[in-house]
Design a protein around this motif. Sequence first.
Motif, short mmCIF file in Angstrom:
data_model
loop_
_atom_site.label_atom_id
_atom_site.label_comp_id
_atom_site.label_asym_id
_atom_site.label_seq_id
_atom_site.Cartn_x
_atom_site.Cartn_y
_atom_site.Cartn_z
N TRP A 1 0.84 -1.20 0.00
CA TRP A 1 0.00 0.00 0.00
C TRP A 1 0.88 1.25 0.00
O TRP A 1 0.59 2.22 -0.69
CB TRP A 1 -0.90 -0.04 1.23
CG TRP A 1 -1.90 1.08 1.35
CD1 TRP A 1 -3.15 1.10 0.87
CD2 TRP A 1 -1.71 2.33 2.04
NE1 TRP A 1 -3.79 2.27 1.19
CE2 TRP A 1 -2.91 3.06 1.92
CE3 TRP A 1 -0.67 2.90 2.75
CZ2 TRP A 1 -3.09 4.31 2.48
CZ3 TRP A 1 -0.85 4.15 3.30
CH2 TRP A 1 -2.04 4.86 3.16
N TRP B 1 -5.77 -2.61 -3.62
CA TRP B 1 -5.70 -1.74 -2.46
C TRP B 1 -6.76 -0.64 -2.54
O TRP B 1 -7.04 -0.13 -3.62
CB TRP B 1 -4.33 -1.05 -2.35
CG TRP B 1 -3.17 -1.94 -1.97
CD1 TRP B 1 -2.14 -2.32 -2.77
CD2 TRP B 1 -2.93 -2.51 -0.69
NE1 TRP B 1 -1.25 -3.11 -2.09
CE2 TRP B 1 -1.72 -3.25 -0.78
CE3 TRP B 1 -3.61 -2.51 0.53
CZ2 TRP B 1 -1.18 -3.95 0.28
CZ3 TRP B 1 -3.06 -3.21 1.59
CH2 TRP B 1 -1.87 -3.91 1.47
N VAL C 1 -8.46 -4.30 1.27
CA VAL C 1 -8.18 -4.93 -0.02
C VAL C 1 -9.51 -5.46 -0.56
O VAL C 1 -10.27 -6.09 0.18
CB VAL C 1 -7.15 -6.07 0.12
CG1 VAL C 1 -7.01 -6.81 -1.20
CG2 VAL C 1 -5.81 -5.52 0.57
N PRO D 1 -0.13 -2.67 5.29
CA PRO D 1 0.20 -1.69 4.24
C PRO D 1 1.65 -1.68 3.80
O PRO D 1 1.95 -1.23 2.69
CB PRO D 1 -0.18 -0.36 4.88
CG PRO D 1 -0.05 -0.59 6.35
CD PRO D 1 -0.48 -2.01 6.58
N PHE E 1 -3.34 -2.76 -7.56
CA PHE E 1 -4.29 -1.66 -7.36
C PHE E 1 -4.71 -1.08 -8.72
O PHE E 1 -4.10 -1.36 -9.75
CB PHE E 1 -3.69 -0.57 -6.47
CG PHE E 1 -2.53 0.18 -7.09
CD1 PHE E 1 -2.70 1.41 -7.71
CD2 PHE E 1 -1.23 -0.35 -7.03
CE1 PHE E 1 -1.63 2.10 -8.25
CE2 PHE E 1 -0.15 0.34 -7.57
CZ PHE E 1 -0.35 1.57 -8.19
#
Length: 646
Positions: free
Chosen positions: A493, A575, A607, A629, A638
Amino acid sequence: MKRDPTKLGNTFKELELTVTVTQEGVGTPAYMSPEQLDPHGDFGPTSDRADTWGLAATFFFCLTGEPPYGGRSTAELYAALATQEPRKVRAVNSKVPDWVDGLVQQALVKTVEQRPTMADWLESLREGAPKNAKLGKLLIFGPIVLLLLVVGVIVSQVGFTRRDPLELKGYRFDGLKKDKSEVYWTSQESLSIAGQLSWGPVLVQVGTLKFQAKANGRFVGSVPLKEGSNDLTILAGPEANQVTQKITVYCDRSRPQVKLVGEARGSNLILPSRVLRGKVSDDGQCELQVDGIEIELDEEGRFELKVKSSENAQKVDLLVTDQAGNKTSQSWTVWTKKSLKALTKKTLQRRKTWIATDALIQDLVIENVAGRLGDDYKWLRTETYNGPGDKSRGHRLATFLHKKTGVELQLLPGDRYQMGTNNPEAEAKYVKSQWPEQTYVDVVTQEIPAHPCLIEPFLMGRLELTQKQWDVFKVSDKRGEKGDDLPIDGTTWVNAKKWLKLAGGRLRLPSESEWEYACRGGTKTRFYWGDSLQFKYIWIYRNSRLRPRGAKLHDKAGIWNAFGLVDMSGNVAEWCEDPFTSNYKDGPNSWRPKSIDKDSVFSLMVVRGGNVKMKPLFSRTAARDYEKPDVPQPYVGFRVARSLPR
C-alpha cells in the motif's frame, strides 16, 4: 371620254400605295403582317409589302366572312401569325374560284422577300381574272373605285403612323429590393415586369425578352436573370419613336453566412465569455434579428450581444436577411463556463440522470470535464457499456488517458447506493452452502450493516495497473509473474502511494465506498453479473492455477461490467485508501475514505476484489479483505482513481 382598258398599262404601279408605313406592331391584329409583329425576326424587315398582306387579308374576309387566322383572341392571333401558315380561301368557302384562292395565297406569303408588292399583286389580279369574271370586270373598268376601296380598308384596318411621342408612363418589377446605394437586388431566377406606355400596340423588349404591348399601351412579361449583375434595357416602339429605360439588377441566390465566436457542438454553442460575438458575411448589406429584436451590424458585419444569464443555458434564435431577400436562420443553446459547470454537476450527480441525458449534452459535459482536467489528460473516446447484470439501457461513458503513465480512466457518474450486504442471513447461508468451512461464514459480519452511501462523480481506472505502467517510475521490483500486460502484484500500500505521487495528475487510490460502487455498476446482486458464480467473468484459484492474467483477455464486451471496468472480481486484489474496520457501524456514508488517526499506528488496510489464490466468496461485490500496508503481498495490486476538479 371613255378610256381604253388595254392602255391602262402600269396604272397600278403608278399608284404605289404607301399609306401603311414601316412601324411594327401597328394595326388590327387580324390583318397585320408577320413582320409587323416582329420586325427583327425571321420574316424580314417591315416594308410597304405589309400593305399587300393587309389587302389580301381583307379580300379573304370579304370572300369568307373570316380573317385568315379565324376568330381568336389577340394573344392567340399573335401566336398563330408567328408560327402557323394562313388558311386557304376555299378551305372556308368552297364556292370561291381556284384562281382567286391562288392569288390571295400569293399575297399571304409570310416571308417579305417572296411576297409581291402591292402594284405587282394588283397587276397579277387584273391579268389573272377570266374575261367573264365580275371581279375582273370590276378591276378592269373600275380602278378608281378599287383604289378608293383599298385605301379605305387600309386606313380603317391598319392606320397611319403615330406622330405623337411614345412615352413610358410607368413600370414595376415584382420582387426587387433597393439598398441604400440605389442598387436593385433580387434572389429570383426571373422578374415579372408590368408597365404602361402612352399608346400601343408596339413591340417591347426587356433584356433578351420580346413581347407585345396592348392597344392601350399596357404590357406584362417575365425576364430571366443570371447570377450576378444584370443590365436590363427597356426598349419600346419603332426606332424613330422609341422609348429607352435602363436599370441594373443584382441577382444573388446565395444565403448570407453567419460565423459565431465559440465552440459548436450540434445545436449547442460554448462561449468563451458572457458575450455572444459573430460576423455576417454576404455580397451586400444584411439585417440581423436575435429573438425578434434587430441587432446593429457594423460596416464589416460584426455584432455582439450580452448573454442574459451566466448560470443557465440561453436559447438564441438568429435570423439574417440580405438585400436580395435570402434568409439564414440559426437556433442555438448558448452556454458559458459557469452554466456548463452547473450542467456538469446536474447531469453527473445521479447515474439515472446521466443515462437519460441526450448524447449531445453528455458530450458537452465530457468536454467540460476534459477542459477542467487540464493537459495531464486526454479524452480518448465515448462508448456505451452494457454489463451482464445491468438492466438499464447502458452507460454511455467517456474514457480519459493519463498521458504520463498511459493509464485509462472511466468517467463515472455519481449516485446514492446501498453499500454492504443487504441480507446477511441469506448471504451467510449461501457462503456456507458453497464453502462449508465455518470460518468463511464469519466474513459476512464484516459487510454489515448495509447503509446508503453518496458517491460523487469521479474517474476510475479501467484496468488494474499493469507492470509496464508501474515501470514508468519503478518504485520497487518485487512482483510475481512478469509481463508488461500483467497487473502489478506484490506491491505494498505504501509503495502504491509513492507511485501515485510520482505519477501526478492528482491520481489516488479509490476509497472503499467508491470501489464497491464502481464494481456494482448499478447492480444489487451478489456478483456484478448476477447471483450465481460464472467463471467466464472471474479469474480465481479454480480456473487460474494461481497465475495472474493479462488485462487484455478480459477487456471486451460481455465481460466487463456496466461501467466498462475490467477484472473487478478476481485476478489480483486491489488496495483501497481506507483503513480496515471490522464492520460498517461507523460508515462510510460518502465517497470519502475513512480517516487515519495519525497519532496511532494503523496495521491493516482494505483490499477488495479477491485474487487468483482466493476462494470466489472474496470476489463478491460486498466482500472485504485486508492486508498490512507495508508488507509485500503476492497477487495484490491496485487501480487508480481521481476526483473531478471543483
